[in-house]
Design an enzyme around this catalytic site. Sequence first.
Site, short mmCIF file in Angstrom:
data_model
loop_
_atom_site.label_atom_id
_atom_site.label_comp_id
_atom_site.label_asym_id
_atom_site.label_seq_id
_atom_site.Cartn_x
_atom_site.Cartn_y
_atom_site.Cartn_z
N PHE A 118 0.85 -1.19 0.00
CA PHE A 118 0.00 0.00 0.00
C PHE A 118 0.89 1.24 0.00
CE2 PHE A 118 -2.46 3.51 1.69
CZ PHE A 118 -3.60 3.43 0.90
N ASP A 153 9.06 2.62 1.85
CA ASP A 153 7.90 3.38 2.28
C ASP A 153 7.73 3.15 3.78
OD1 ASP A 153 5.37 4.23 3.00
OD2 ASP A 153 4.39 3.51 1.17
N LYS A 211 2.51 9.48 8.42
CA LYS A 211 1.55 9.23 9.51
C LYS A 211 1.99 9.74 10.90
CE LYS A 211 -1.31 5.51 7.72
NZ LYS A 211 -0.91 5.07 6.37
#
Length: 426
Positions: A156, A247, A276
Amino acid sequence: MSLDTLPIPSIPTESASAMSTPFDAADFDASVMSTYGRFPIALERGEGCRLWDTEGREYLDFVAGIATCTLGHAHPALIEAVTQQIQKLHHVSNLYYIPEQGALAKWIIEHSCADRVFFCNSGAEANEGAIKLARKYAHTVLDIEKPVILTAHASFHGRTLATITATGQPKYQKNFDPLMPGFHYVPYNDIKAIENAVTDIDEGNQRVAAILMEPLQGEGGVRPGELEYFLRLRKICDDTGILLILDEVQVGMGRTGKYWGYENLGIEPDIFTSAKGLAGGIPIGAMMCKKFCDVFQPGDHASTFGGNPFASAAAIAVAQTLEQENILHNVQERGEQLRARLRAIATKYPHLFTEVRGWGLINGMELNADIELTSVDVVKAAMEQGLLLVPAGPKVIRFVPPLIVSAQEVDQAAQVLEQAIATLAL
Ligand SMILES: *Cc1c(COP(=O)(O)O)cnc(C)c1O
Protein backbone atom coordinates in the site's frame (compact mmCIF):
# COMPACT_ATOMS: atom_id res chain seq x y z
CA MET A 1 -10.95 -4.93 35.21
CA SER A 2 -13.48 -2.91 33.23
CA LEU A 3 -13.03 0.39 31.48
CA ASP A 4 -14.77 1.97 34.47
CA THR A 5 -12.03 1.05 36.92
CA LEU A 6 -9.54 3.44 35.32
CA PRO A 7 -9.68 7.08 36.38
CA ILE A 8 -11.46 9.22 33.83
CA PRO A 9 -9.86 12.65 33.56
CA SER A 10 -12.29 15.41 34.46
CA ILE A 11 -13.83 17.23 31.53
CA PRO A 12 -13.17 20.98 31.38
CA THR A 13 -16.65 22.49 31.43
CA GLU A 14 -16.20 24.80 28.44
CA SER A 15 -15.24 21.90 26.16
CA ALA A 16 -17.75 19.44 27.61
CA SER A 17 -19.77 19.67 24.44
CA ALA A 18 -18.56 21.55 21.43
CA MET A 19 -21.74 20.48 19.62
CA SER A 20 -24.89 22.44 20.34
CA THR A 21 -27.10 19.69 18.84
CA PRO A 22 -26.61 15.90 19.07
CA PHE A 23 -24.49 14.40 16.29
CA ASP A 24 -26.59 13.31 13.29
CA ALA A 25 -24.91 10.75 11.02
CA ALA A 26 -27.58 11.00 8.30
CA ASP A 27 -27.05 14.76 8.14
CA PHE A 28 -23.30 14.19 7.85
CA ASP A 29 -23.76 11.66 5.04
CA ALA A 30 -25.97 14.11 3.17
CA SER A 31 -23.07 16.55 2.88
CA VAL A 32 -19.83 14.55 2.89
CA MET A 33 -18.82 12.39 -0.08
CA SER A 34 -19.28 8.70 0.64
CA THR A 35 -15.69 7.54 0.13
CA TYR A 36 -15.43 5.82 3.53
CA GLY A 37 -17.29 2.95 5.17
CA ARG A 38 -17.54 4.61 8.58
CA PHE A 39 -18.12 2.94 11.94
CA PRO A 40 -21.21 4.45 13.60
CA ILE A 41 -19.59 6.62 16.26
CA ALA A 42 -18.40 10.24 16.27
CA LEU A 43 -15.40 11.02 18.43
CA GLU A 44 -15.30 14.31 20.27
CA ARG A 45 -12.46 14.36 22.77
CA GLY A 46 -9.32 12.48 23.70
CA GLU A 47 -6.63 12.23 26.30
CA GLY A 48 -3.65 9.88 26.17
CA CYS A 49 -4.91 6.54 24.81
CA ARG A 50 -8.58 7.30 25.61
CA LEU A 51 -11.29 8.76 23.41
CA TRP A 52 -14.84 9.85 24.12
CA ASP A 53 -17.66 9.92 21.56
CA THR A 54 -20.45 12.47 21.27
CA GLU A 55 -22.65 10.30 23.52
CA GLY A 56 -19.99 10.43 26.24
CA ARG A 57 -18.89 6.77 25.79
CA GLU A 58 -15.27 6.04 26.56
CA TYR A 59 -12.93 4.01 24.31
CA LEU A 60 -9.43 2.65 24.64
CA ASP A 61 -7.72 3.74 21.42
CA PHE A 62 -5.58 1.06 19.74
CA VAL A 63 -5.92 2.76 16.35
CA ALA A 64 -4.29 6.16 17.05
CA GLY A 65 -5.74 7.67 13.87
CA ILE A 66 -4.21 4.69 12.01
CA ALA A 67 -0.69 4.66 13.48
CA THR A 68 -0.59 8.44 13.47
CA CYS A 69 -1.18 9.89 16.97
CA THR A 70 2.32 8.99 18.17
CA LEU A 71 1.93 10.79 21.51
CA GLY A 72 -1.76 9.93 21.89
CA HIS A 73 -4.38 12.64 22.29
CA ALA A 74 -3.98 16.08 23.89
CA HIS A 75 -0.34 15.50 24.79
CA PRO A 76 0.99 18.56 26.68
CA ALA A 77 4.19 18.77 24.58
CA LEU A 78 2.22 18.84 21.32
CA ILE A 79 -0.32 21.34 22.67
CA GLU A 80 2.48 23.61 23.88
CA ALA A 81 4.42 23.45 20.59
CA VAL A 82 1.50 24.14 18.24
CA THR A 83 0.02 26.81 20.51
CA GLN A 84 3.28 28.72 20.65
CA GLN A 85 3.91 28.31 16.94
CA ILE A 86 0.47 29.46 15.78
CA GLN A 87 0.75 32.53 17.99
CA LYS A 88 4.04 33.38 16.31
CA LEU A 89 3.77 32.23 12.66
CA HIS A 90 1.95 29.28 11.13
CA HIS A 91 2.52 29.47 7.36
CA VAL A 92 4.65 31.44 4.93
CA SER A 93 5.55 29.30 1.83
CA ASN A 94 8.81 27.78 0.71
CA LEU A 95 9.58 31.03 -1.10
CA TYR A 96 11.47 31.76 2.13
CA TYR A 97 13.65 29.93 4.61
CA ILE A 98 11.63 28.25 7.38
CA PRO A 99 13.83 27.71 10.46
CA GLU A 100 11.48 25.11 12.03
CA GLN A 101 11.61 23.06 8.81
CA GLY A 102 15.41 23.20 8.87
CA ALA A 103 15.48 22.07 12.50
CA LEU A 104 13.16 19.15 11.75
CA ALA A 105 15.22 18.09 8.72
CA LYS A 106 18.35 18.25 10.86
CA TRP A 107 16.75 16.04 13.51
CA ILE A 108 15.73 13.48 10.88
CA ILE A 109 19.22 13.46 9.35
CA GLU A 110 20.85 13.04 12.75
CA HIS A 111 18.52 10.13 13.57
CA SER A 112 18.56 8.25 10.26
CA CYS A 113 20.73 7.44 7.25
CA ALA A 114 19.33 10.41 5.29
CA ASP A 115 21.40 13.26 3.89
CA ARG A 116 18.51 15.57 2.83
CA VAL A 117 14.76 15.90 3.36
CA PHE A 118 11.86 17.19 1.22
CA PHE A 119 8.62 18.04 3.05
CA CYS A 120 5.04 17.64 1.87
CA ASN A 121 1.71 16.84 3.57
CA SER A 122 0.89 13.14 3.36
CA GLY A 123 2.19 9.67 2.74
CA ALA A 124 0.98 9.44 -0.84
CA GLU A 125 2.62 12.76 -1.62
CA ALA A 126 5.90 11.67 -0.04
CA ASN A 127 5.82 8.54 -2.23
CA GLU A 128 5.01 10.67 -5.30
CA GLY A 129 8.13 12.67 -4.53
CA ALA A 130 10.17 9.47 -4.24
CA ILE A 131 8.79 8.18 -7.56
CA LYS A 132 9.61 11.47 -9.29
CA LEU A 133 13.12 11.50 -7.81
CA ALA A 134 13.69 7.88 -8.89
CA ARG A 135 12.49 8.64 -12.44
CA LYS A 136 14.71 11.70 -12.75
CA TYR A 137 17.64 9.67 -11.38
CA ALA A 138 16.90 6.97 -13.96
CA HIS A 139 16.86 9.45 -16.84
CA THR A 140 19.79 11.63 -15.81
CA VAL A 141 22.14 9.20 -14.01
CA LEU A 142 21.30 5.65 -15.13
CA ASP A 143 20.41 6.75 -18.69
CA ILE A 144 17.19 4.70 -18.76
CA GLU A 145 14.56 6.04 -21.15
CA LYS A 146 11.64 4.02 -19.75
CA PRO A 147 12.33 3.38 -16.08
CA VAL A 148 10.36 0.65 -14.28
CA ILE A 149 9.71 0.60 -10.53
CA LEU A 150 9.17 -2.77 -8.86
CA THR A 151 6.63 -2.92 -6.02
CA ALA A 152 5.09 -5.79 -4.04
CA HIS A 153 1.79 -7.60 -4.14
CA ALA A 154 -0.39 -6.62 -1.14
CA SER A 155 1.56 -3.37 -0.76
CA PHE A 156 0.00 0.00 0.00
CA HIS A 157 1.52 3.30 -1.09
CA GLY A 158 -1.38 5.78 -1.18
CA ARG A 159 -4.40 6.96 -3.20
CA THR A 160 -3.04 9.34 -5.83
CA LEU A 161 -2.87 7.97 -9.38
CA ALA A 162 0.84 7.14 -9.23
CA THR A 163 0.59 5.62 -5.77
CA ILE A 164 -2.49 3.47 -6.50
CA THR A 165 -0.50 2.22 -9.47
CA ALA A 166 2.45 1.49 -7.18
CA THR A 167 0.05 -0.24 -4.77
CA GLY A 168 0.00 -3.93 -5.70
CA GLN A 169 -3.69 -4.48 -4.90
CA PRO A 170 -6.22 -4.44 -7.77
CA LYS A 171 -9.08 -3.35 -5.46
CA TYR A 172 -7.50 0.12 -5.12
CA GLN A 173 -7.01 0.44 -8.90
CA LYS A 174 -10.36 -0.79 -10.19
CA ASN A 175 -12.13 1.74 -12.46
CA PHE A 176 -9.33 4.29 -12.19
CA ASP A 177 -7.46 3.21 -15.32
CA PRO A 178 -5.57 4.12 -17.36
CA LEU A 179 -2.99 3.67 -14.61
CA MET A 180 0.50 5.15 -14.65
CA PRO A 181 2.98 3.28 -16.85
CA GLY A 182 6.30 2.07 -15.43
CA PHE A 183 5.33 -0.22 -12.55
CA HIS A 184 5.72 -3.98 -12.19
CA TYR A 185 4.62 -6.17 -9.28
CA VAL A 186 6.39 -9.02 -7.49
CA PRO A 187 5.47 -11.17 -4.48
CA TYR A 188 6.75 -9.73 -1.17
CA ASN A 189 9.70 -11.41 0.58
CA ASP A 190 10.51 -13.39 -2.59
CA ILE A 191 14.04 -12.62 -3.80
CA LYS A 192 13.84 -14.92 -6.84
CA ALA A 193 10.92 -12.85 -8.16
CA ILE A 194 13.03 -9.68 -7.88
CA GLU A 195 16.00 -11.31 -9.64
CA ASN A 196 13.75 -12.54 -12.44
CA ALA A 197 12.07 -9.15 -12.87
CA VAL A 198 15.42 -7.33 -13.00
CA THR A 199 16.64 -9.75 -15.70
CA ASP A 200 13.37 -9.91 -17.67
CA ILE A 201 12.63 -6.18 -17.73
CA ASP A 202 15.56 -5.24 -19.90
CA GLU A 203 14.44 -4.55 -23.44
CA GLY A 204 16.07 -1.74 -25.34
CA ASN A 205 15.23 1.44 -23.48
CA GLN A 206 13.26 -0.17 -20.61
CA ARG A 207 14.95 -1.24 -17.35
CA VAL A 208 14.32 -1.51 -13.63
CA ALA A 209 15.34 1.78 -12.01
CA ALA A 210 14.00 1.39 -8.47
CA ILE A 211 12.45 -1.04 -6.02
CA LEU A 212 9.78 0.41 -3.72
CA MET A 213 8.90 -1.69 -0.66
CA GLU A 214 7.44 -1.34 2.82
CA PRO A 215 9.83 -2.62 5.53
CA LEU A 216 6.70 -4.19 7.02
CA GLN A 217 3.49 -4.29 4.98
CA GLY A 218 0.89 -2.40 7.02
CA GLU A 219 -2.45 -2.22 5.14
CA GLY A 220 -1.62 -5.48 3.38
CA GLY A 221 -1.89 -7.46 6.64
CA VAL A 222 0.93 -6.45 9.02
CA ARG A 223 3.58 -8.60 7.29
CA PRO A 224 7.14 -7.94 8.45
CA GLY A 225 9.91 -7.94 5.86
CA GLU A 226 12.39 -10.77 6.13
CA LEU A 227 15.98 -9.93 7.03
CA GLU A 228 17.54 -12.19 4.41
CA TYR A 229 15.26 -10.77 1.68
CA PHE A 230 16.16 -7.17 2.43
CA LEU A 231 19.89 -7.95 2.69
CA ARG A 232 19.72 -9.49 -0.78
CA LEU A 233 17.64 -6.58 -2.10
CA ARG A 234 20.29 -4.18 -0.84
CA LYS A 235 23.02 -6.23 -2.55
CA ILE A 236 21.14 -6.32 -5.87
CA CYS A 237 20.65 -2.55 -5.72
CA ASP A 238 24.32 -1.96 -4.85
CA ASP A 239 25.47 -4.15 -7.73
CA THR A 240 23.17 -2.63 -10.37
CA GLY A 241 22.60 1.01 -9.37
CA ILE A 242 18.88 0.31 -8.88
CA LEU A 243 17.48 2.55 -6.13
CA LEU A 244 16.06 1.00 -2.97
CA ILE A 245 13.08 3.07 -1.82
CA LEU A 246 11.41 2.20 1.48
CA ASP A 247 7.90 3.38 2.28
CA GLU A 248 8.11 4.10 6.02
CA VAL A 249 4.83 6.03 6.08
CA GLN A 250 3.22 3.66 8.59
CA VAL A 251 6.23 2.19 10.43
CA GLY A 252 8.58 5.21 10.60
CA MET A 253 8.99 7.58 13.55
CA GLY A 254 9.33 4.99 16.29
CA ARG A 255 6.36 2.72 15.62
CA THR A 256 8.51 -0.45 15.45
CA GLY A 257 10.58 0.34 18.55
CA LYS A 258 13.29 1.87 16.37
CA TYR A 259 13.07 5.26 14.70
CA TRP A 260 12.82 3.70 11.23
CA GLY A 261 11.53 0.35 10.07
CA TYR A 262 14.69 -0.39 8.05
CA GLU A 263 16.68 -0.56 11.32
CA ASN A 264 14.93 -3.88 11.93
CA LEU A 265 16.31 -5.20 8.63
CA GLY A 266 20.03 -4.44 8.91
CA ILE A 267 20.09 -2.29 5.78
CA GLU A 268 19.80 1.35 4.73
CA PRO A 269 17.59 2.57 1.87
CA ASP A 270 18.59 5.13 -0.78
CA ILE A 271 15.26 6.92 -0.38
CA PHE A 272 12.60 6.58 2.31
CA THR A 273 9.31 8.26 3.07
CA SER A 274 7.48 9.15 6.27
CA ALA A 275 4.14 10.74 7.15
CA LYS A 276 1.55 9.23 9.51
CA GLY A 277 3.28 9.41 12.90
CA LEU A 278 5.85 12.07 12.04
CA ALA A 279 3.99 15.05 13.53
CA GLY A 280 1.74 12.99 15.81
CA GLY A 281 -1.46 13.72 13.86
CA ILE A 282 -0.75 17.13 12.34
CA PRO A 283 -0.62 16.59 8.55
CA ILE A 284 2.95 16.26 7.24
CA GLY A 285 4.90 14.09 4.82
CA ALA A 286 8.61 13.75 4.19
CA MET A 287 10.85 12.18 1.58
CA MET A 288 14.41 11.46 2.65
CA CYS A 289 17.32 10.64 0.37
CA LYS A 290 20.92 9.66 0.63
CA LYS A 291 23.91 10.71 -1.50
CA PHE A 292 22.38 11.74 -4.86
CA CYS A 293 20.15 14.41 -3.33
CA ASP A 294 21.23 16.93 -5.98
CA VAL A 295 19.18 15.13 -8.64
CA PHE A 296 16.30 17.47 -7.71
CA GLN A 297 17.13 21.03 -8.72
CA PRO A 298 15.18 24.24 -7.95
CA GLY A 299 11.82 24.04 -9.74
CA ASP A 300 11.74 20.22 -9.99
CA HIS A 301 9.34 19.57 -7.14
CA ALA A 302 7.35 21.66 -4.68
CA SER A 303 4.55 21.86 -2.15
CA THR A 304 2.66 24.93 -0.93
CA PHE A 305 2.11 23.67 2.61
CA GLY A 306 5.08 21.29 2.81
CA GLY A 307 7.12 21.74 5.99
CA ASN A 308 5.33 24.92 7.08
CA PRO A 309 6.22 26.35 10.51
CA PHE A 310 3.13 24.87 12.18
CA ALA A 311 3.55 21.25 10.99
CA SER A 312 7.32 21.37 11.48
CA ALA A 313 6.95 22.61 15.07
CA ALA A 314 4.53 19.76 15.77
CA ALA A 315 6.96 17.17 14.37
CA ILE A 316 9.85 18.65 16.37
CA ALA A 317 7.75 18.33 19.54
CA VAL A 318 7.06 14.68 18.70
CA ALA A 319 10.75 14.01 18.00
CA GLN A 320 11.92 15.68 21.21
CA THR A 321 9.33 13.89 23.31
CA LEU A 322 10.25 10.50 21.81
CA GLU A 323 13.84 11.18 22.82
CA GLN A 324 13.36 12.84 26.21
CA GLU A 325 10.87 10.27 27.48
CA ASN A 326 12.72 7.28 26.01
CA ILE A 327 9.51 6.24 24.26
CA LEU A 328 11.23 3.76 21.93
CA HIS A 329 11.96 1.64 24.98
CA ASN A 330 8.27 1.73 25.90
CA VAL A 331 7.38 0.71 22.32
CA GLN A 332 9.64 -2.36 22.55
CA GLU A 333 8.35 -3.43 25.97
CA ARG A 334 4.66 -2.78 25.33
CA GLY A 335 4.99 -4.49 21.95
CA GLU A 336 6.34 -7.66 23.54
CA GLN A 337 3.68 -7.53 26.23
CA LEU A 338 0.92 -7.07 23.65
CA ARG A 339 2.14 -9.91 21.42
CA ALA A 340 2.36 -12.22 24.44
CA ARG A 341 -1.22 -11.35 25.44
CA LEU A 342 -2.53 -11.74 21.88
CA ARG A 343 -0.70 -15.07 21.47
CA ALA A 344 -2.36 -16.31 24.66
CA ILE A 345 -5.77 -15.41 23.18
CA ALA A 346 -4.85 -17.04 19.85
CA THR A 347 -3.82 -20.22 21.68
CA LYS A 348 -7.09 -20.24 23.57
CA TYR A 349 -9.10 -19.94 20.33
CA PRO A 350 -6.98 -21.95 17.84
CA HIS A 351 -9.95 -22.41 15.47
CA LEU A 352 -10.22 -18.60 15.11
CA PHE A 353 -6.64 -17.32 14.96
CA THR A 354 -3.65 -18.55 12.98
CA GLU A 355 -0.89 -16.06 13.81
CA VAL A 356 0.15 -13.00 15.81
CA ARG A 357 2.97 -10.97 14.27
CA GLY A 358 4.53 -7.52 14.23
CA TRP A 359 7.31 -5.24 15.38
CA GLY A 360 7.10 -2.88 18.36
CA LEU A 361 3.62 -1.34 18.39
CA ILE A 362 2.44 -2.40 14.95
CA ASN A 363 0.94 -5.84 15.39
CA GLY A 364 -1.54 -8.02 13.58
CA MET A 365 -3.67 -10.98 14.56
CA GLU A 366 -4.63 -13.18 11.62
CA LEU A 367 -7.97 -14.96 11.43
CA ASN A 368 -8.32 -18.47 10.12
CA ALA A 369 -9.03 -18.28 6.37
CA ASP A 370 -11.42 -21.24 6.60
CA ILE A 371 -13.95 -19.54 8.86
CA GLU A 372 -16.45 -16.82 7.93
CA LEU A 373 -15.40 -14.40 10.65
CA THR A 374 -13.73 -11.26 9.24
CA SER A 375 -11.50 -8.63 10.81
CA VAL A 376 -14.37 -6.12 10.57
CA ASP A 377 -16.58 -8.45 12.67
CA VAL A 378 -13.94 -8.51 15.42
CA VAL A 379 -13.31 -4.75 15.18
CA LYS A 380 -17.06 -4.09 15.56
CA ALA A 381 -17.37 -6.45 18.53
CA ALA A 382 -14.37 -4.80 20.22
CA MET A 383 -15.84 -1.34 19.61
CA GLU A 384 -19.04 -2.45 21.35
CA GLN A 385 -16.89 -3.33 24.36
CA GLY A 386 -15.02 0.00 24.26
CA LEU A 387 -11.83 -0.93 22.40
CA LEU A 388 -10.93 0.66 19.05
CA LEU A 389 -9.05 -1.55 16.56
CA VAL A 390 -8.59 -1.36 12.78
CA PRO A 391 -8.60 -4.09 10.12
CA ALA A 392 -5.54 -4.65 7.90
CA GLY A 393 -7.32 -6.48 5.10
CA PRO A 394 -10.25 -8.89 5.52
CA LYS A 395 -8.49 -11.36 7.81
CA VAL A 396 -6.06 -9.37 9.94
CA ILE A 397 -6.86 -7.26 13.01
CA ARG A 398 -4.32 -4.46 13.46
CA PHE A 399 -3.12 -3.02 16.80
CA VAL A 400 -1.41 0.38 16.47
CA PRO A 401 -1.91 2.26 19.78
CA PRO A 402 -0.22 5.55 20.65
CA LEU A 403 3.46 4.90 21.43
CA ILE A 404 2.91 6.20 24.99
CA VAL A 405 0.51 3.33 25.81
CA SER A 406 0.96 1.98 29.35
CA ALA A 407 1.34 -1.62 30.57
CA GLN A 408 -2.06 -1.33 32.25
CA GLU A 409 -3.69 -0.18 29.01
CA VAL A 410 -2.15 -3.09 27.06
CA ASP A 411 -3.53 -5.53 29.64
CA GLN A 412 -6.88 -3.84 29.48
CA ALA A 413 -7.00 -3.97 25.67
CA ALA A 414 -6.27 -7.72 25.76
CA GLN A 415 -9.03 -8.25 28.33
CA VAL A 416 -11.59 -6.23 26.39
CA LEU A 417 -10.64 -8.08 23.17
CA GLU A 418 -11.26 -11.38 24.91
CA GLN A 419 -14.66 -10.20 26.14
CA ALA A 420 -15.46 -9.10 22.60
CA ILE A 421 -14.49 -12.49 21.18
CA ALA A 422 -16.71 -14.14 23.77
CA THR A 423 -19.68 -12.03 22.56
CA LEU A 424 -19.19 -13.36 19.04
CA ALA A 425 -20.25 -16.71 20.56
CA LEU A 426 -17.98 -18.90 18.48
C1 LIG B 1 -1.09 5.32 4.98
C2 LIG B 1 -0.01 4.91 4.06
C3 LIG B 1 0.25 5.63 2.88
C4 LIG B 1 -0.61 6.79 2.42
O1 LIG B 1 -0.53 7.87 3.30
P1 LIG B 1 -1.58 9.08 3.15
O2 LIG B 1 -1.11 10.07 4.18
O3 LIG B 1 -2.94 8.53 3.43
O4 LIG B 1 -1.46 9.58 1.77
C5 LIG B 1 1.32 5.24 2.10
N1 LIG B 1 2.08 4.19 2.44
C6 LIG B 1 1.85 3.48 3.55
C7 LIG B 1 2.75 2.34 3.89
C8 LIG B 1 0.79 3.80 4.40
O5 LIG B 1 0.55 3.07 5.48
